[in-house]
Design a protein around this motif. Structure first.
Motif, mmCIF file in Angstrom:
data_model
loop_
_atom_site.group_PDB
_atom_site.id
_atom_site.type_symbol
_atom_site.label_atom_id
_atom_site.label_comp_id
_atom_site.label_asym_id
_atom_site.label_seq_id
_atom_site.Cartn_x
_atom_site.Cartn_y
_atom_site.Cartn_z
ATOM 1 N N GLU A 30 27.169 44.586 35.116
ATOM 2 C CA GLU A 30 28.431 44.582 34.385
ATOM 3 C C GLU A 30 29.048 43.191 34.236
ATOM 4 O O GLU A 30 30.047 43.013 33.524
ATOM 5 C CB GLU A 30 29.432 45.509 35.078
ATOM 6 C CG GLU A 30 30.073 44.976 36.343
ATOM 7 C CD GLU A 30 29.193 45.032 37.580
ATOM 8 O OE1 GLU A 30 29.676 44.656 38.653
ATOM 9 O OE2 GLU A 30 28.014 45.450 37.463
ATOM 10 N N SER A 82 29.930 41.514 30.832
ATOM 11 C CA SER A 82 31.095 42.081 30.154
ATOM 12 C C SER A 82 32.389 41.776 30.900
ATOM 13 O O SER A 82 33.451 41.630 30.289
ATOM 14 C CB SER A 82 30.935 43.598 30.008
ATOM 15 O OG SER A 82 29.826 43.924 29.206
ATOM 16 N N PRO A 138 30.846 48.909 29.957
ATOM 17 C CA PRO A 138 29.699 48.033 29.712
ATOM 18 C C PRO A 138 28.355 48.748 29.743
ATOM 19 O O PRO A 138 28.144 49.692 30.511
ATOM 20 C CB PRO A 138 29.802 47.004 30.834
ATOM 21 C CG PRO A 138 30.488 47.748 31.936
ATOM 22 C CD PRO A 138 31.486 48.627 31.245
ATOM 23 N N SER A 141 37.213 46.289 37.814
ATOM 24 C CA SER A 141 36.179 47.258 37.445
ATOM 25 C C SER A 141 36.197 48.375 38.473
ATOM 26 O O SER A 141 36.519 48.169 39.652
ATOM 27 C CB SER A 141 34.796 46.594 37.404
ATOM 28 O OG SER A 141 34.441 46.095 38.683
#
Length: 245
Positions: free
Chosen positions: A30, A33, A214, A142
């Protein structure tokens, strides 16, 4: 409940063997992103909540952050972070995310990577983070995607030959604790809907600047076995939000 699985020897050993634990940010699917969602870090005071091995802390200093604090509840995580860090402007401290105790306005940017699905009260974290941020500050995080956390099994539905038929989603609106299986251990996670996550931010005084679900990069899909299946459902949700003033 403040969970600390990473100080259990077997769990920590399994975590330490993961590609992202060895290769750092570039090995995290991830990251490509997540990185552009961060604000300009030059001259900023940065807090990383749930800092783990300190990868994001060191990245912030590479981007010329003025100072960085990384907190984590795990002594094992912090010991490894200190081993990997040689920078007097990065401070690591043992502290649970639920116990953030810094004065108001202490930071310009708060980062969290894949830690908040372990926290029971996301709304309380949002309130704490907003208080800690200076006017105009940013919160970028996240978490595991609600499509991923809805069922405790967090696994595919398999066909008779073991083929992955689909990713089941059930009990989506039944928020709360999930007893999940991760790294061959039982782990407590908390499921929340997308609406709950975003509304908690809005209601505590944040403006949402960007969302991301993502996908793995083409290179990862082509080189890592099984990675193509990660194109079939979102595993992560990432949010960049700014403090309203």
């Amino acid at each position: 409940m403040k969970q600390n699985k990473y100080d259990e020897d077997g769990f920590f050993a399994n975590y330490s063997g993961m590609p992202r634990s060895i290769g750092g940010l570039e090995a995290a699917g991830e990251w490509q992103s997540f990185r552009p969602m961060l604000p300009d870090l030059k001259g900023k005071r940065v807090l990383d909540i749930g800092c783990g091995f300190g990868w994001h802390c060191r990245y912030a200093r590479e981007q010329q952050a003025e100072s960085v604090v990384g907190i984590d509840i795990s002594d094992n995580m912090l010991a490894r972070a200190r081993e990997l860090t040689d920078d007097p402007k990065i401070e690591y401290r043992r502290l649970a995310i639920e116990d953030l105790d810094y004065p108001a306005g202490s930071f310009d940017v708060v980062i969290s990577s894949l830690a908040l699905h372990y926290i029971e009260r996301f709304d309380a974290v949002c309130r704490d983070v907003r208080r800690l941020l200076a006017p105009g500050g940013s919160f970028v995080f996240s978490t595991e995607h609600p499509v991923f956390t809805a069922r405790a099994a967090q696994d595919w539905h398999y066909g008779p030959e073991g083929e992955k038929l689909h990713w089941p989603v059930d009990d989506y609106y039944a928020e709360g604790l999930r007893q999940a299986r991760f790294l061959e251990n039982d782990v407590i996670k908390y499921h929340r809907t997308v609406a709950t996550l975003l509304n908690a931010l809005i209601e505590t005084g944040f403006s949402i600047r960007k969302l991301s679900e993502p996908q793995p990069s083409r290179e990862m899909v082509e080189t890592i076995p099984g990675m193509r299946d990660e194109l079939r459902r979102p595993m992560f949700l990432m949010v960049a939000a700014d403090r309203n003033d």
